[in-house]
Design a protein around this motif. Structure first.
Motif, mmCIF file in Angstrom:
data_model
loop_
_atom_site.group_PDB
_atom_site.id
_atom_site.type_symbol
_atom_site.label_atom_id
_atom_site.label_comp_id
_atom_site.label_asym_id
_atom_site.label_seq_id
_atom_site.Cartn_x
_atom_site.Cartn_y
_atom_site.Cartn_z
ATOM 1 N N PRO A 1 -17.580 7.960 -3.867
ATOM 2 C CA PRO A 1 -17.934 7.101 -4.858
ATOM 3 C C PRO A 1 -16.852 6.511 -5.709
ATOM 4 O O PRO A 1 -15.774 7.061 -5.722
ATOM 5 C CB PRO A 1 -18.969 8.232 -5.636
ATOM 6 N N ALA A 2 -17.018 5.421 -6.230
ATOM 7 C CA ALA A 2 -16.173 4.720 -7.171
ATOM 8 C C ALA A 2 -16.425 5.134 -8.663
ATOM 9 O O ALA A 2 -17.519 4.678 -9.227
ATOM 10 C CB ALA A 2 -16.268 3.423 -7.023
ATOM 11 N N ASP B 1 -11.778 -1.215 -7.105
ATOM 12 C CA ASP B 1 -12.173 0.291 -7.118
ATOM 13 C C ASP B 1 -13.404 0.601 -6.036
ATOM 14 O O ASP B 1 -13.904 1.655 -6.271
ATOM 15 C CB ASP B 1 -12.587 0.641 -8.569
ATOM 16 N N LEU B 2 -13.394 -0.459 -5.201
ATOM 17 C CA LEU B 2 -14.547 -0.092 -4.097
ATOM 18 C C LEU B 2 -13.867 -0.837 -2.912
ATOM 19 O O LEU B 2 -13.555 -1.974 -2.911
ATOM 20 C CB LEU B 2 -15.883 -0.675 -4.324
ATOM 21 N N ILE B 3 -13.410 0.006 -1.938
ATOM 22 C CA ILE B 3 -13.006 -0.495 -0.531
ATOM 23 C C ILE B 3 -13.745 -0.433 0.538
ATOM 24 O O ILE B 3 -14.203 0.990 0.784
ATOM 25 C CB ILE B 3 -11.489 -0.116 -0.590
ATOM 26 N N LYS B 4 -14.224 -1.479 1.338
ATOM 27 C CA LYS B 4 -15.150 -1.076 2.467
ATOM 28 C C LYS B 4 -14.492 -1.612 3.583
ATOM 29 O O LYS B 4 -14.264 -2.701 3.676
ATOM 30 C CB LYS B 4 -16.430 -1.900 2.163
ATOM 31 N N ILE B 5 -14.315 -0.536 4.623
ATOM 32 C CA ILE B 5 -13.986 -0.985 5.929
ATOM 33 C C ILE B 5 -14.703 -1.101 6.842
ATOM 34 O O ILE B 5 -15.595 -0.210 6.894
ATOM 35 C CB ILE B 5 -12.665 0.132 6.185
ATOM 36 N N LYS C 1 -13.330 14.198 -9.795
ATOM 37 C CA LYS C 1 -12.127 15.216 -9.632
ATOM 38 C C LYS C 1 -11.607 15.355 -8.325
ATOM 39 O O LYS C 1 -12.420 15.194 -7.325
ATOM 40 C CB LYS C 1 -12.428 16.720 -10.167
ATOM 41 N N THR C 2 -10.328 15.587 -8.200
ATOM 42 C CA THR C 2 -9.739 15.584 -6.797
ATOM 43 C C THR C 2 -10.444 16.202 -6.001
ATOM 44 O O THR C 2 -11.002 16.201 -4.616
ATOM 45 C CB THR C 2 -8.159 15.931 -6.799
ATOM 46 N N LEU C 3 -10.661 17.557 -6.303
ATOM 47 C CA LEU C 3 -11.482 18.648 -5.528
ATOM 48 C C LEU C 3 -12.818 18.423 -5.072
ATOM 49 O O LEU C 3 -13.526 18.608 -4.175
ATOM 50 C CB LEU C 3 -11.666 20.150 -6.389
ATOM 51 N N ASP C 4 -13.497 17.699 -5.974
ATOM 52 C CA ASP C 4 -14.661 16.879 -5.601
ATOM 53 C C ASP C 4 -14.503 16.022 -4.157
ATOM 54 O O ASP C 4 -15.581 16.184 -3.252
ATOM 55 C CB ASP C 4 -15.564 16.033 -6.521
ATOM 56 N N THR C 5 -13.836 15.124 -4.469
ATOM 57 C CA THR C 5 -13.458 14.428 -3.170
ATOM 58 C C THR C 5 -12.984 15.272 -2.000
ATOM 59 O O THR C 5 -13.448 14.791 -0.880
ATOM 60 C CB THR C 5 -12.316 13.537 -3.349
ATOM 61 N N ILE C 6 -12.135 16.194 -2.127
ATOM 62 C CA ILE C 6 -11.757 16.967 -1.148
ATOM 63 C C ILE C 6 -13.201 17.812 -0.532
ATOM 64 O O ILE C 6 -13.327 17.805 0.994
ATOM 65 C CB ILE C 6 -11.028 18.169 -1.466
ATOM 66 N N ARG C 7 -14.104 18.416 -1.551
ATOM 67 C CA ARG C 7 -15.307 18.807 -0.927
ATOM 68 C C ARG C 7 -15.955 17.736 -0.085
ATOM 69 O O ARG C 7 -16.515 18.404 0.951
ATOM 70 C CB ARG C 7 -16.030 19.608 -2.020
ATOM 71 N N GLY D 1 -10.783 6.853 -9.516
ATOM 72 C CA GLY D 1 -11.698 6.082 -9.628
ATOM 73 C C GLY D 1 -12.231 4.969 -8.440
ATOM 74 O O GLY D 1 -12.849 4.175 -8.830
ATOM 75 N N VAL D 2 -11.307 5.239 -7.553
ATOM 76 C CA VAL D 2 -11.576 4.108 -6.573
ATOM 77 C C VAL D 2 -12.501 4.631 -5.290
ATOM 78 O O VAL D 2 -12.101 5.971 -4.756
ATOM 79 C CB VAL D 2 -10.290 3.674 -5.913
#
Ligand code: ADP
Ligand code: MG
Length: 340
Positions: free
Chosen positions: A205-206, A33-37, A211-217, A187-188
């Motif tokens: 954030p994980a 649930d956490l991916i660091k590149i 909400k999807t719209l939060d991530t888009i924002r 949750g990822v």
């Protein structure tokens, strides 16, 4: 045989961004649930991905980069399904064929220690010449870190075909951002940065409450997020698929179409759906204006034909025309509703 494998690998792994896509999908398959590149020179010098997923058992390490080595096919019928990502154990092998050195540091929950192994051309190799190639036990946290160095050092024609490091970085960041968008509400969290830089270019954030719209924002800014309308078609007894997404309203447009399409939680190319959306919007938007579209489709895995060819991400599914028509007609309805 090595040359053949290397050519095959170069066809599967075109550029850092598509190696990264494979690695991200592996991390998601591992339940991270956490991916660091971390990328250096756009991923050409270093492509590193760290996850907190299930890890690899030490006994699985020796054969991990063999072609067609996969832990994900339970039986033959799985081949026609799309329940997990990846094309049957070719990604890690291919990356090890086109990179000067690839390392894996991994720890499962059941193991007290982490193990580190090095790979080249599909085989586990010593860290330094003369040493043993056995995985070395070391301290580490649960999860897996994979680092590939000097991509395409041995495939000069591939390397020449690539753009600048800056361009490769942007493409890789774009892939990470698409996964971050889709998986935010699952949750990822994702982090993507240039090696040596403290500031991340992408950080989500994980959290199970996103909400999807939060991530888009977060990823695209409020100026985009506030222009989007919700698209949703629920699965019913008579409907074998579902769709959910966010699409731009008819009073707003951008210079280039943004089209993100996930089918069964995989990022895919679906040119037919893209074309249909574009023609729908071209009737609505002023000339030269383009839409912003994110759609997530759920289709019975039996009805999806994913592995047409390992180098292709183009997906086809049963009743494609009907499903696309249904989606675009729903889009038309919500766009008309949003306008009034
Ligand atoms: P596939 O994903 O089709 O199985 P890959 O070459 O991408 O093939 O990966 C080979 C195998 O390595 C996977 O089946 C999985 O068992 C293991 N693996 C790869 N990456 C990870 C990871 N990040 N965490 C845990 N296991 C991994
Ligand atoms: Mg894979």
């Amino acid at each position: 045989e090595a040359v053949v494998n290397r050519i095959a690998a170069g066809e599967i792994i075109h550029r850092p961004a598509n190696a990264l896509k494979e690695l991200i999908e592996n991390s998601l398959d591992a339940g991270a649930d956490l991916i660091k590149i971390t990328l250096k020179e756009g991923g050409l010098k270093l492509l590193q991905i760290q996850d907190n997923g299930c890890g690899v058992r030490p006994s699985d390490l020796p054969l991990l980069c063999e072609r067609f080595a996969t832990s994900k096919l339970r039986d033959f019928s799985d081949l026609s399904k799309m329940t997990t990502f990846g094309f049957r154990g070719e990604a890690l092998a291919s990356i090890s064929f086109v990179s000067a050195s690839m390392s894996i540091l991994t720890k499962t929950r059941n193991e007290a220690l982490a193990y580190k192994a090095f790979y080249s051309a599909g085989e586990m190799v010593p860290a330094k010449p003369g040493q043993s190639s056995d995985p070395k036990a070391c301290a580490g946290t649960d999860g897996t870190t994979i680092a590939a160095q000097d991509l395409f050092f041995n495939v000069p024609q591939r390397r020449r075909a690539l753009k600048s490091a800056a361009e490769e970085y942007n493409r890789a960041l774009d892939v990470a951002a698409k996964y971050a968008l889709h998986y935010g509400a699952r949750g990822v969290g994702f982090v993507c940065k240039k090696s040596g830089s403290n500031a991340a270019d992408l950080s989500t954030p994980a959290s199970p409450n996103t909400k999807t719209l939060d991530t888009i924002r977060l990823l695209h800014g409020n100026a985009v997020a506030r222009e989007l309308v919700h698209l949703k078609i629920s699965q019913t007894v008579s409907l074998s698929f579902s769709v959910e997404g966010w699409i731009s309203g008819a009073n707003w447009s951008t210079k280039r179409t943004t089209f993100l399409c996930f089918i069964n939680d995989r990022l895919v190319d679906c040119p037919a759906l893209k074309r249909s959306f574009e023609s729908l919007y071209s009737a609505l938007l002023p000339k030269g204006g383009h839409p912003w579209i994110y759609v997530s489709l759920k289709i019975d895995p039996d009805k999806v034909d994913v592995n047409v060819h390992p180098t292709k991400r183009e997906v086809h599914f049963l009743d494609e025309e009907d499903i696309i028509e249904r989606i675009c007609s729903e889009a038309q309805t919500v766009l008309a509703g949003a306008n009034t």
